[in-house]
Write a protein that holds these residues in place. Structure first.
Motif, PDB file in Angstrom:
ATOM      1  N   CYS A   1      -0.126   7.333   7.634  1.00  0.00           N
ATOM      2  CA  CYS A   1      -0.912   7.105   6.415  1.00  0.00           C
ATOM      3  C   CYS A   1      -0.804   8.320   5.489  1.00  0.00           C
ATOM      4  CB  CYS A   1      -2.379   6.880   6.793  1.00  0.00           C
ATOM      5  SG  CYS A   1      -3.456   6.744   5.356  1.00  0.00           S
ATOM      6  N   PRO A   2      -0.245   8.147   4.288  1.00  0.00           N
ATOM      7  CA  PRO A   2      -0.087   9.279   3.367  1.00  0.00           C
ATOM      8  C   PRO A   2      -1.407   9.965   3.030  1.00  0.00           C
ATOM      9  CG  PRO A   2       0.974   7.301   2.489  1.00  0.00           C
ATOM     10  CD  PRO A   2       0.263   6.894   3.732  1.00  0.00           C
ATOM     11  N   PHE A   3      -2.498   9.207   3.005  1.00  0.00           N
ATOM     12  CA  PHE A   3      -3.790   9.825   2.670  1.00  0.00           C
ATOM     13  C   PHE A   3      -4.195  10.831   3.744  1.00  0.00           C
ATOM     14  CE2 PHE A   3      -3.766   5.809   0.357  1.00  0.00           C
ATOM     15  CZ  PHE A   3      -3.992   6.286  -0.925  1.00  0.00           C
TER      16      PHE A   3
ATOM     17  N   LEU B 232      -2.395   3.512  12.436  1.00  0.00           N
ATOM     18  CA  LEU B 232      -1.451   4.318  11.658  1.00  0.00           C
ATOM     19  C   LEU B 232      -2.012   5.714  11.386  1.00  0.00           C
ATOM     20  CD1 LEU B 232      -0.187   1.551   9.228  1.00  0.00           C
ATOM     21  CD2 LEU B 232       1.097   2.649  11.061  1.00  0.00           C
TER      22      LEU B 232
ATOM     23  N   PRO C   6       0.842  -1.205   0.000  1.00  0.00           N
ATOM     24  CA  PRO C   6       0.000   0.000   0.000  1.00  0.00           C
ATOM     25  C   PRO C   6       0.879   1.258   0.000  1.00  0.00           C
ATOM     26  CG  PRO C   6       0.050  -0.977   2.183  1.00  0.00           C
ATOM     27  CD  PRO C   6       0.813  -1.918   1.278  1.00  0.00           C
ATOM     28  N   LEU C   7       0.257   2.388  -0.252  1.00  0.00           N
ATOM     29  CA  LEU C   7       1.016   3.633  -0.412  1.00  0.00           C
ATOM     30  C   LEU C   7       1.877   3.963   0.806  1.00  0.00           C
ATOM     31  CD1 LEU C   7       1.347   5.711  -2.643  1.00  0.00           C
ATOM     32  CD2 LEU C   7      -0.444   7.073  -1.578  1.00  0.00           C
ATOM     33  N   CYS C   8       1.354   3.709   2.005  1.00  0.00           N
ATOM     34  CA  CYS C   8       2.132   4.007   3.221  1.00  0.00           C
ATOM     35  C   CYS C   8       3.456   3.256   3.215  1.00  0.00           C
ATOM     36  CB  CYS C   8       1.326   3.664   4.478  1.00  0.00           C
ATOM     37  SG  CYS C   8       0.653   1.994   4.522  1.00  0.00           S
TER      38      CYS C   8
ATOM     39  N   CYS D 245      -4.707   0.127   9.909  1.00  0.00           N
ATOM     40  CA  CYS D 245      -4.832   1.493   9.367  1.00  0.00           C
ATOM     41  C   CYS D 245      -5.271   2.474  10.445  1.00  0.00           C
ATOM     42  CB  CYS D 245      -5.832   1.514   8.215  1.00  0.00           C
ATOM     43  SG  CYS D 245      -5.318   0.469   6.840  1.00  0.00           S
TER      44      CYS D 245
ATOM     45  N   GLN E 135      -9.184   5.682   4.556  1.00  0.00           N
ATOM     46  CA  GLN E 135      -9.165   4.272   4.152  1.00  0.00           C
ATOM     47  C   GLN E 135      -9.972   4.060   2.873  1.00  0.00           C
ATOM     48  OE1 GLN E 135      -9.367   3.339   8.746  1.00  0.00           O
ATOM     49  NE2 GLN E 135      -9.786   1.505   7.581  1.00  0.00           N
TER      50      GLN E 135
ATOM     51  N   CYS F 275      -7.722   5.052   0.152  1.00  0.00           N
ATOM     52  CA  CYS F 275      -6.748   3.982  -0.083  1.00  0.00           C
ATOM     53  C   CYS F 275      -7.392   2.855  -0.894  1.00  0.00           C
ATOM     54  CB  CYS F 275      -6.244   3.461   1.259  1.00  0.00           C
ATOM     55  SG  CYS F 275      -5.007   2.169   1.134  1.00  0.00           S
TER      56      CYS F 275
ATOM     57  N   HIS G   7      -6.183  -2.688   6.826  1.00  0.00           N
ATOM     58  CA  HIS G   7      -4.868  -3.104   7.299  1.00  0.00           C
ATOM     59  C   HIS G   7      -3.889  -3.159   6.121  1.00  0.00           C
ATOM     60  CE1 HIS G   7      -1.782  -5.285   9.402  1.00  0.00           C
ATOM     61  NE2 HIS G   7      -2.506  -5.252  10.517  1.00  0.00           N
ATOM     62  N   PRO G   8      -2.684  -2.614   6.298  1.00  0.00           N
ATOM     63  CA  PRO G   8      -1.712  -2.668   5.201  1.00  0.00           C
ATOM     64  C   PRO G   8      -1.411  -4.095   4.716  1.00  0.00           C
ATOM     65  CG  PRO G   8      -0.955  -1.141   6.876  1.00  0.00           C
ATOM     66  CD  PRO G   8      -2.169  -1.816   7.438  1.00  0.00           C
TER      67      PRO G   8
ATOM     68  N   ILE H   1     -10.235  -1.045   2.868  1.00  0.00           N
ATOM     69  CA  ILE H   1      -8.948  -1.498   3.427  1.00  0.00           C
ATOM     70  C   ILE H   1      -8.868  -1.115   4.911  1.00  0.00           C
ATOM     71  CG2 ILE H   1      -6.436  -1.139   3.341  1.00  0.00           C
ATOM     72  CD1 ILE H   1      -7.396  -2.609   0.865  1.00  0.00           C
TER      73      ILE H   1
HETATM   74 FE1  SF4 Z   1      -1.616   2.377   4.587  1.00  0.00          FE
HETATM   75 FE2  SF4 Z   1      -4.014   1.933   5.623  1.00  0.00          FE
HETATM   76 FE3  SF4 Z   1      -3.295   4.397   4.882  1.00  0.00          FE
HETATM   77 FE4  SF4 Z   1      -3.805   2.531   3.085  1.00  0.00          FE
HETATM   78  S1  SF4 Z   1      -5.276   3.421   4.554  1.00  0.00           S
HETATM   79  S2  SF4 Z   1      -2.067   3.935   3.063  1.00  0.00           S
HETATM   80  S3  SF4 Z   1      -2.998   0.709   4.061  1.00  0.00           S
HETATM   81  S4  SF4 Z   1      -2.400   3.184   6.530  1.00  0.00           S
END
Ligand code: SF4
Length: 194
Positions: A116-118, A102, A19-21, A99, A154, A157, A181-182, A179
């Protein structure tokens, strides 16, 4: 020996399923040969979730921290890596972070890149990252940016997953649940390839 270990070497081959993270952490690790504390915990527990043993994980980090000598590695890093696996300290067997953790816990200060980049990226930075990851359709980019701005991280994501895996084009965008969980993201991505 922790010097050559096929699984640690092969983490690289799974990157397209991250995933992006985790992509973001991995890219930074490759460029800087280092990750800060919370980023290390986030990525190490993700590796644990992939199935790396503590030895494989140590081999991976040792190789990745290529500019750090053995004694510093042992002194400053190895303990925490083993600690995540529950073989040091309180011997608590830490689970890979989901997630929600995070997104909400230990949010990054400036100069830190975990989380989480989002949630953490500014809209222009998230746009740049999405384009870099191959999301080129302006409508898709806007859709993800809007979801992130509305704090549906999420869902953003999940949309990113559907777009980058070509699921929208196949008109079956309900193929995955949101989503959570990574490692779930990674598993869903690996399954799609089978
Ligand atoms: Fe990572 Fe979860 Fe964020 Fe997706 S939503 S980038 S899996 S922390």
């Amino acid at each position: 020996s922790i010097i050559s270990n096929p699984i640690a070497d092969n983490v690289h081959q799974l990157v397209d399923h991250f995933p992006l993270c985790m992509q973001h952490l991995y890219q930074n690790l490759c460029e800087n040969h280092h990750l800060k504390h919370y980023a290390r915990i986030q990525f190490n527990l993700f590796l644990k979730g992939i199935g790396l043993t503590v030895e494989e994980s140590l081999a991976f980090w040792k190789k990745s921290f290529s500019e750090i000598d053995e004694s510093k590695f042992q002194r400053d890093y190895a303990y925490n890596i083993r600690h995540n696996y529950g073989v040091e300290g309180k011997r608590q067997d830490y689970k890979p972070l989901n997630c929600m953790s995070l997104i909400t816990k230990h949010r990054p200060n400036s100069g830190e890149i975990h989380g989480c980049p989002f949630r953490e990226f500014s809209q222009p930075n998230l746009r740049t990252k999405l384009v870099q990851m191959g999301v080129r359709n302006e409508e898709h980019i806007r859709e993800i940016l809007n979801l992130a701005e509305e704090e549906h991280y999420q869902v953003a994501c999940t949309k990113y997953f559907e777009i980058t895996k070509g699921l929208l084009d196949k008109n079956n965008d309900n193929i995955i649940e949101t989503i959570e969980h990574p490692n779930e993201y990674l598993n869903a991505s690996v399954l799609l390839e089978k």
